[in-house]
Design an enzyme around this catalytic site. Sequence first.
Site, PDB file in Angstrom:
ATOM      1  N   TYR A 178       0.763  -1.292  -0.087  1.00  0.00           N
ATOM      2  CA  TYR A 178       0.296  -0.308   0.014  1.00  0.00           C
ATOM      3  C   TYR A 178       1.078   1.178   0.777  1.00  0.00           C
ATOM      4  CZ  TYR A 178      -3.645   3.191   2.351  1.00  0.00           C
ATOM      5  OH  TYR A 178      -4.392   4.336   2.579  1.00  0.00           O
ATOM      6  N   ASN A 185       8.503  -9.256  -2.657  1.00  0.00           N
ATOM      7  CA  ASN A 185       8.333 -11.161  -2.526  1.00  0.00           C
ATOM      8  C   ASN A 185       6.734 -11.496  -2.263  1.00  0.00           C
ATOM      9  OD1 ASN A 185       7.438 -10.875   0.205  1.00  0.00           O
ATOM     10  ND2 ASN A 185       8.323 -13.040   0.858  1.00  0.00           N
ATOM     11  N   THR A 239       5.707   1.785  13.710  1.00  0.00           N
ATOM     12  CA  THR A 239       4.081   2.290  14.387  1.00  0.00           C
ATOM     13  C   THR A 239       3.783   2.447  15.266  1.00  0.00           C
ATOM     14  OG1 THR A 239       2.480   1.021  14.551  1.00  0.00           O
ATOM     15  CG2 THR A 239       4.236  -0.323  14.903  1.00  0.00           C
ATOM     16  N   SER A 286      -0.774  -5.856  19.668  1.00  0.00           N
ATOM     17  CA  SER A 286      -0.926  -7.133  18.717  1.00  0.00           C
ATOM     18  C   SER A 286       0.202  -7.919  18.903  1.00  0.00           C
ATOM     19  CB  SER A 286      -1.169  -6.364  17.607  1.00  0.00           C
ATOM     20  OG  SER A 286      -0.544  -5.882  16.428  1.00  0.00           O
ATOM     21  N   TYR A 288       2.096  -8.273  15.914  1.00  0.00           N
ATOM     22  CA  TYR A 288       2.440  -7.571  15.033  1.00  0.00           C
ATOM     23  C   TYR A 288       3.157  -6.201  14.983  1.00  0.00           C
ATOM     24  CZ  TYR A 288       2.594  -3.655  12.306  1.00  0.00           C
ATOM     25  OH  TYR A 288       2.994  -1.885  11.466  1.00  0.00           O
ATOM     26  N   HIS A 289       2.626  -5.234  16.138  1.00  0.00           N
ATOM     27  CA  HIS A 289       2.776  -4.239  17.275  1.00  0.00           C
ATOM     28  C   HIS A 289       4.339  -4.439  17.913  1.00  0.00           C
ATOM     29  CE1 HIS A 289      -1.260  -3.007  15.951  1.00  0.00           C
ATOM     30  NE2 HIS A 289      -0.354  -1.498  15.960  1.00  0.00           N
ATOM     31  N   LYS A 347       7.766  -5.340  15.810  1.00  0.00           N
ATOM     32  CA  LYS A 347       7.949  -3.387  15.495  1.00  0.00           C
ATOM     33  C   LYS A 347       8.802  -3.246  16.709  1.00  0.00           C
ATOM     34  CE  LYS A 347       6.199  -2.616  11.237  1.00  0.00           C
ATOM     35  NZ  LYS A 347       5.893  -1.476  10.479  1.00  0.00           N
ATOM     36  N   GLN A 376       4.660   5.036  13.144  1.00  0.00           N
ATOM     37  CA  GLN A 376       3.022   5.935  11.678  1.00  0.00           C
ATOM     38  C   GLN A 376       1.971   5.145  12.050  1.00  0.00           C
ATOM     39  OE1 GLN A 376       3.274   6.255   7.416  1.00  0.00           O
ATOM     40  NE2 GLN A 376       2.785   4.639   7.850  1.00  0.00           N
ATOM     41  N   VAL A 380      -2.721   4.628   8.039  1.00  0.00           N
ATOM     42  CA  VAL A 380      -2.850   5.382   6.920  1.00  0.00           C
ATOM     43  C   VAL A 380      -4.445   5.266   6.225  1.00  0.00           C
ATOM     44  CG1 VAL A 380      -1.719   6.138   4.790  1.00  0.00           C
ATOM     45  CG2 VAL A 380      -0.422   5.386   7.473  1.00  0.00           C
ATOM     46  N   TYR A 421     -16.263  -0.479  16.241  1.00  0.00           N
ATOM     47  CA  TYR A 421     -16.085  -2.227  17.589  1.00  0.00           C
ATOM     48  C   TYR A 421     -15.429  -1.446  18.868  1.00  0.00           C
ATOM     49  CZ  TYR A 421     -13.521  -4.599  13.755  1.00  0.00           C
ATOM     50  OH  TYR A 421     -12.681  -5.063  12.388  1.00  0.00           O
ATOM     51  N   ARG A 451     -10.852  -7.438  18.791  1.00  0.00           N
ATOM     52  CA  ARG A 451      -9.682  -6.724  19.371  1.00  0.00           C
ATOM     53  C   ARG A 451      -9.435  -7.156  20.943  1.00  0.00           C
ATOM     54  NH1 ARG A 451      -6.952  -2.836  15.610  1.00  0.00           N
ATOM     55  NH2 ARG A 451      -7.908  -4.179  13.676  1.00  0.00           N
ATOM     56  N   GLU A 494      -8.238  -4.554  23.207  1.00  0.00           N
ATOM     57  CA  GLU A 494      -7.700  -3.261  22.981  1.00  0.00           C
ATOM     58  C   GLU A 494      -8.137  -2.229  24.356  1.00  0.00           C
ATOM     59  OE1 GLU A 494      -8.163  -1.633  19.362  1.00  0.00           O
ATOM     60  OE2 GLU A 494      -9.537  -1.622  19.535  1.00  0.00           O
TER      61      GLU A 494
HETATM   62  N1  USQ Z   1     -11.155  -0.393  14.688  1.00  0.00           N
HETATM   63  C1  USQ Z   1     -12.624   0.062  14.222  1.00  0.00           C
HETATM   64  N2  USQ Z   1     -13.554  -1.026  13.248  1.00  0.00           N
HETATM   65  C2  USQ Z   1     -12.900  -1.474  11.911  1.00  0.00           C
HETATM   66  C3  USQ Z   1     -11.721  -1.309  12.299  1.00  0.00           C
HETATM   67  C4  USQ Z   1     -11.298  -0.768  13.008  1.00  0.00           C
HETATM   68  O1  USQ Z   1     -13.410   0.361  15.399  1.00  0.00           O
HETATM   69  O2  USQ Z   1     -13.623  -1.932  11.131  1.00  0.00           O
HETATM   70  C5  USQ Z   1     -10.107   0.156  15.327  1.00  0.00           C
HETATM   71  C6  USQ Z   1      -9.438  -0.704  15.728  1.00  0.00           C
HETATM   72  O3  USQ Z   1      -9.789  -1.573  16.628  1.00  0.00           O
HETATM   73  C7  USQ Z   1      -8.570   0.058  16.185  1.00  0.00           C
HETATM   74  C8  USQ Z   1      -8.721   1.533  15.573  1.00  0.00           C
HETATM   75  O4  USQ Z   1      -9.711   1.453  14.870  1.00  0.00           O
HETATM   76  O5  USQ Z   1      -8.887   0.272  17.870  1.00  0.00           O
HETATM   77  C9  USQ Z   1      -7.818   0.884  14.078  1.00  0.00           C
HETATM   78  O6  USQ Z   1      -7.878   0.388  13.493  1.00  0.00           O
HETATM   79  P1  USQ Z   1      -6.972   0.041  12.215  1.00  0.00           P
HETATM   80  O7  USQ Z   1      -7.177  -1.464  11.635  1.00  0.00           O
HETATM   81  O8  USQ Z   1      -7.079   0.673  10.966  1.00  0.00           O
HETATM   82  O9  USQ Z   1      -4.854   0.365  12.788  1.00  0.00           O
HETATM   83  P2  USQ Z   1      -4.446  -1.463  13.336  1.00  0.00           P
HETATM   84  O10 USQ Z   1      -4.560  -2.131  13.496  1.00  0.00           O
HETATM   85  O11 USQ Z   1      -4.028  -0.845  14.354  1.00  0.00           O
HETATM   86  O12 USQ Z   1      -3.270  -1.292  12.623  1.00  0.00           O
HETATM   87  C10 USQ Z   1      -3.081  -0.518  11.145  1.00  0.00           C
HETATM   88  C11 USQ Z   1      -1.667  -0.571  10.446  1.00  0.00           C
HETATM   89  C12 USQ Z   1      -0.262  -1.047  10.471  1.00  0.00           C
HETATM   90  C13 USQ Z   1      -0.630   0.302  11.235  1.00  0.00           C
HETATM   91  C14 USQ Z   1      -1.227   0.312  12.895  1.00  0.00           C
HETATM   92  C15 USQ Z   1      -0.322   2.138  13.064  1.00  0.00           C
HETATM   93  O13 USQ Z   1      -2.498  -1.970   9.530  1.00  0.00           O
HETATM   94  O14 USQ Z   1       0.618  -1.497   9.383  1.00  0.00           O
HETATM   95  O15 USQ Z   1       0.639  -0.059  11.995  1.00  0.00           O
HETATM   96  O16 USQ Z   1      -2.262   0.921  12.004  1.00  0.00           O
HETATM   97  S1  USQ Z   1      -1.259   2.077  14.836  1.00  0.00           S
HETATM   98  O17 USQ Z   1      -2.394   0.998  14.737  1.00  0.00           O
HETATM   99  O18 USQ Z   1      -0.891   2.963  15.110  1.00  0.00           O
HETATM  100  O19 USQ Z   1      -0.064   1.042  15.544  1.00  0.00           O
END
Ligand code: USQ
Length: 384
Positions: A11, A32, A144, A179, A181-182, A185, A208, A211, A255, A326, A328
């Site tokens: 992306y 890849n 992140t 998570s 994943y986090h 990082k 970050q 996005v 959520y 999740r 959180e």
């Molecule tokens: N959320 C909802 N409804 C949804 C999707 C997400 O309420 O349909 C909530 C999640 O529970 C979370 C927030 O929105 O509280 C952000 O979720 P997200 O899916 O946009 O972001 P996240 O899973 O945290 O991960 C994304 C990227 C990841 C990056 C991260 C930045 O996929 O690569 O590292 O954003 S951060 O969140 O600041 O860690």
Amino acid sequence: MRVLILGMDGYLGWPTAMALSKEGHEVCGVDNYLRRNICREQDVAPLFPTPNLHERVRLWEAVSGKKIGVYIGDLKEWTFISRVFQEFQPDAVIHYAEQPSAPYSMLNRETAMHTMNNNLTVTANVIFAVKEFCPEAHIIKLGTMGEYGTPNIDIEEGWLDVEYKGRKEKFLYPRQGSSLYHTTKIMDTDMLWFYVRMWGLRVTDLMQGPVYGLFTEESEQDERLLPFFNYDELFGTVINRFAVQAVVGYPLTVYGKGGQTRGYINIKDTMNCVSLSVENPAQKGELRIFNQITETFNVKELADKVKGVGSQLGLEVQIKSIPNPRIEAEEHYYNPKFTGLVDLGLKPNYLTDEVLENMLKAIIKHRKNINKSKIYRGFEWHKK
Ligand code: USQ
């Protein structure tokens, strides 16, 4: 500069390649197709078909007259990564080559291992390749904001000054990912900091936030250059998901209580932040950390914004709170600092109604591709 982009198919990877190529850098990228493969394996697909990297660089050359190099291969393989670094001899390495989905990392043991093996091995290989083949190169690593979690104190930009029993020291800001994943990082940051101390590497770690957006300057000129855009629960970030849901009349999936606050960034600003980092390298022996966000919102506020703009466009937008899949905090303190990139010259593109309107209009054009059954399947993290 000679800029190597690891994870050029993703992306952010492809828009970054075009942006830096347009600025006059010599760009080469590696991938890849990990994200494409996981999407196929998990039966999800992007909003529109995305050409492969060879096709994309041909398209870019036809549009801009500029060449971008491509290597297809796995950066976990030392023979492959050493060939890439020896042949290309980068001045800057942008490291996006990670499994980027928090939900995917929480599906089961296999996806957890896949995430760990990929992310940690690639980061370690990048460090060793830089040390061996281009020790002066600047590593720009995509971290992140999720590394910090949601602590009940202000979030500093990477570092924390601690005074304890009359003595002072500067530490990496405490990290607690939400998570696996986090957490990978966080481990990347630790590894980079270790080798910065050992070998005097030059590193910028970009913390970050989620996005959003489709267009960068280059894809605004030609839609065939759009990035790989997911709206599913695994790879779609929340604003992109809400925009797609609004277009197709799917109630916005908030959520839980929706009080989860994060720092967000427009994809155009990701390009600007990375470009500013390339052009202003970290010092040798420095781990420089920036919080790469431009504004904060909670989920409920985002849903309300999308509903407001969607309604003006005549879309029937509903909001529905669903049990949070999740683990959180749903209501919490959140006060991150994010001045470093602005000090370097970033001029933020905020999430205005106009920006959302343009996103919705662009998605409407692809409405026929939206598969409602891929939007929410309820992958619950705690049940595994
Ligand atoms: N959320 C909802 N409804 C949804 C999707 C997400 O309420 O349909 C909530 C999640 O529970 C979370 C927030 O929105 O509280 C952000 O979720 P997200 O899916 O946009 O972001 P996240 O899973 O945290 O991960 C994304 C990227 C990841 C990056 C991260 C930045 O996929 O690569 O590292 O954003 S951060 O969140 O600041 O860690």
